[in-house]
Design a protein around this motif. Structure first.
Motif, PDB file in Angstrom:
ATOM      1  N   TYR A 155       5.095   0.385  10.463  1.00 15.39           N
ATOM      2  CA  TYR A 155       5.492  -0.088   9.140  1.00 15.39           C
ATOM      3  C   TYR A 155       4.490  -1.100   8.581  1.00 15.39           C
ATOM      4  CZ  TYR A 155       8.165  -2.400   5.460  1.00 15.39           C
ATOM      5  OH  TYR A 155       8.563  -2.935   4.255  1.00 15.39           O
ATOM      6  N   LYS A 156       4.040  -2.028   9.419  1.00 15.74           N
ATOM      7  CA  LYS A 156       3.128  -3.066   8.939  1.00 15.74           C
ATOM      8  C   LYS A 156       1.777  -2.488   8.520  1.00 15.74           C
ATOM      9  CE  LYS A 156       5.181  -6.860  11.557  1.00 15.74           C
ATOM     10  NZ  LYS A 156       4.983  -7.896  12.601  1.00 15.74           N
ATOM     11  N   ASP A 157       1.278  -1.514   9.259  1.00 13.89           N
ATOM     12  CA  ASP A 157       0.001  -0.891   8.894  1.00 13.89           C
ATOM     13  C   ASP A 157       0.123  -0.124   7.584  1.00 13.89           C
ATOM     14  OD1 ASP A 157      -1.077  -1.939  11.163  1.00 13.89           O
ATOM     15  OD2 ASP A 157      -0.962  -0.076  12.336  1.00 13.89           O
ATOM     16  N   LEU A 158       1.241   0.579   7.422  1.00 12.15           N
ATOM     17  CA  LEU A 158       1.453   1.322   6.178  1.00 12.15           C
ATOM     18  C   LEU A 158       1.555   0.357   4.993  1.00 12.15           C
ATOM     19  CD1 LEU A 158       2.028   3.987   4.688  1.00 12.15           C
ATOM     20  CD2 LEU A 158       4.456   3.695   5.295  1.00 12.15           C
ATOM     21  N   LEU A 159       2.280  -0.729   5.160  1.00 16.04           N
ATOM     22  CA  LEU A 159       2.420  -1.714   4.089  1.00 16.04           C
ATOM     23  C   LEU A 159       1.081  -2.363   3.767  1.00 16.04           C
ATOM     24  CD1 LEU A 159       4.423  -3.207   2.226  1.00 16.04           C
ATOM     25  CD2 LEU A 159       4.742  -4.889   4.070  1.00 16.04           C
ATOM     26  N   ARG A 160       0.283  -2.672   4.778  1.00 19.20           N
ATOM     27  CA  ARG A 160      -1.007  -3.307   4.540  1.00 19.20           C
ATOM     28  C   ARG A 160      -1.980  -2.368   3.840  1.00 19.20           C
ATOM     29  NH1 ARG A 160      -1.776  -4.709   9.209  1.00 19.20           N
ATOM     30  NH2 ARG A 160      -3.066  -3.005   9.968  1.00 19.20           N
ATOM     31  N   SER A 161      -1.996  -1.117   4.242  1.00 15.64           N
ATOM     32  CA  SER A 161      -2.928  -0.159   3.596  1.00 15.64           C
ATOM     33  C   SER A 161      -2.572   0.066   2.131  1.00 15.64           C
ATOM     34  CB  SER A 161      -2.897   1.164   4.363  1.00 15.64           C
ATOM     35  OG  SER A 161      -1.605   1.766   4.304  1.00 15.64           O
ATOM     36  N   LEU A 162      -1.260   0.156   1.838  1.00 15.25           N
ATOM     37  CA  LEU A 162      -0.863   0.341   0.444  1.00 15.25           C
ATOM     38  C   LEU A 162      -1.158  -0.909  -0.366  1.00 15.25           C
ATOM     39  CD1 LEU A 162       2.538   2.224   0.920  1.00 15.25           C
ATOM     40  CD2 LEU A 162       0.342   3.175   0.160  1.00 15.25           C
ATOM     41  N   SER A 163      -0.997  -2.083   0.230  1.00 19.19           N
ATOM     42  CA  SER A 163      -1.306  -3.328  -0.474  1.00 19.19           C
ATOM     43  C   SER A 163      -2.788  -3.421  -0.792  1.00 19.19           C
ATOM     44  CB  SER A 163      -0.859  -4.525   0.359  1.00 19.19           C
ATOM     45  OG  SER A 163       0.540  -4.503   0.605  1.00 19.19           O
ATOM     46  N   GLU A 164      -3.653  -3.013   0.143  1.00 18.39           N
ATOM     47  CA  GLU A 164      -5.094  -3.050  -0.097  1.00 18.39           C
ATOM     48  C   GLU A 164      -5.496  -2.061  -1.189  1.00 18.39           C
ATOM     49  OE1 GLU A 164      -6.795  -2.265   3.680  1.00 18.39           O
ATOM     50  OE2 GLU A 164      -6.364  -4.263   4.512  1.00 18.39           O
ATOM     51  N   LYS A 165      -4.860  -0.905  -1.199  1.00 21.45           N
ATOM     52  CA  LYS A 165      -5.173   0.069  -2.247  1.00 21.45           C
ATOM     53  C   LYS A 165      -4.771  -0.438  -3.633  1.00 21.45           C
ATOM     54  CE  LYS A 165      -4.898   4.230   0.640  1.00 21.45           C
ATOM     55  NZ  LYS A 165      -4.173   5.494   0.869  1.00 21.45           N
ATOM     56  N   SER A 166      -3.608  -1.087  -3.682  1.00 23.87           N
ATOM     57  CA  SER A 166      -3.152  -1.602  -4.990  1.00 23.87           C
ATOM     58  C   SER A 166      -4.060  -2.715  -5.478  1.00 23.87           C
ATOM     59  CB  SER A 166      -1.711  -2.110  -4.879  1.00 23.87           C
ATOM     60  OG  SER A 166      -1.640  -3.198  -3.969  1.00 23.87           O
ATOM     61  N   ILE A 167      -4.605  -3.517  -4.579  1.00 21.96           N
ATOM     62  CA  ILE A 167      -5.516  -4.585  -4.966  1.00 21.96           C
ATOM     63  C   ILE A 167      -6.832  -4.005  -5.460  1.00 21.96           C
ATOM     64  CG2 ILE A 167      -6.877  -6.548  -4.119  1.00 21.96           C
ATOM     65  CD1 ILE A 167      -4.547  -7.174  -2.210  1.00 21.96           C
TER      66      ILE A 167
END
Length: 260
Positions: A246-258
């Motif tokens: 879950y944490k890796d998925l959340l971090r990757s999506l956060s980086e893409k949105s940034i």
């Protein structure tokens, strides 16, 4: 006259001394010969004994080598009923191969019985954040169920999600023969104690299922489905929120949105 007498005694004494000396020398020679014979005779017998031992050793060596060779063959091709059964036994090797083949076949059969993950678009950052709000929101979306199912697989409890999904599919059926067939498969796969994918249910729910299986319907497993849903909510869901999946998925999506 006295001179003749003295000469006579001297002559006889000289002869006696010579004879005695000869006898002494002869005796000494005989003793030396005997001693030499006594010395050399054992040496000859020892040589004979050594030759006999060498010949016996030469004769015994091929037999010993053959026995050792046969022993080595017995160790390498030993049977499970032999006295020297070891890890190199051919029967054990065959048995291990059979067990490995059986485990591989069982694993392949189980893999074939597992349905594929649901088709779903990639989750958005808002959806992944919503999964942390409640378990219901996680289970509402196919992407959330797929991510949660991946986590359950790491804990060897994927059968809980598979059972819940099978019950949902059963509820959507209306054909009686199809309902009976699917209910039978669900029972064999997730309720039977002989199944490797058996889910954890209490005795009360099992009794209800056994009664409902007399006339299967879309709601035969409703009590069991609710119990498994509650189990995943209370036991697995909190660990999923703290998992690397879950944490890796959340971090990757956060980086893409940034980056966007």
């Amino acid at each position: 006259m006295w001179r003749q007498v003295l000469l006579y005694f001297r002559t006889h004494s000289y002869r006696a001394d010579n004879c005695q000396a000869k006898e002494t020398l002869q005796n000494e020679d005989e003793e030396d010969i005997k001693a030499a014979q006594w010395i050399f005779k054992p040496m000859g017998s020892e040589r004979m004994e050594m030759r006999k031992r060498q010949m016996s050793t030469t004769q015994e060596t091929p037999g010993a080598a053959q026995a050792q060779h046969s022993t080595g063959n017995r160790g390498s091709n030993a049977c499970c009923f032999c006295w020297c059964c070891c890890c190199s036994c051919s029967c054990l090797t065959v048995r291990n191969q059979d067990e490995e083949r059986a485990r591989r076949t069982s694993h392949e059969l189980q893999a074939e019985g597992i349905p594929n993950c649901e088709e779903s678009p990639a989750p958005t950052l808002e959806e992944v954040n919503a999964w942390a709000q409640s378990f219901d929101k996680l289970m509402l979306t196919p992407a959330g169920r797929n991510a949660f199912r991946e986590f359950l697989r790491t804990e060897f409890s994927e059968e809980n999600m598979l059972f819940w999904m099978a019950c949902e599919e059963l509820k959507q059926e209306s054909n009686k023969s199809v309902i009976e067939e699917k209910a039978r498969l669900i029972y064999e796969d997730y309720i039977s104690i002989l199944s490797p994918k058996e889910v954890s249910l209490d005795s009360r729910v099992r009794e209800v299922i056994n009664r409902n299986m007399l006339e299967p319907s879309q709601h035969t497993f409703d009590d069991a489905q609710l119990q498994i849903y509650t189990l995943m909510h209370r036991d697995s869901y909190p660990r999923f929120m703290n998992s690397a999946i879950y944490k890796d998925l959340l971090r990757s999506l956060s980086e893409k949105s940034i980056e966007a």
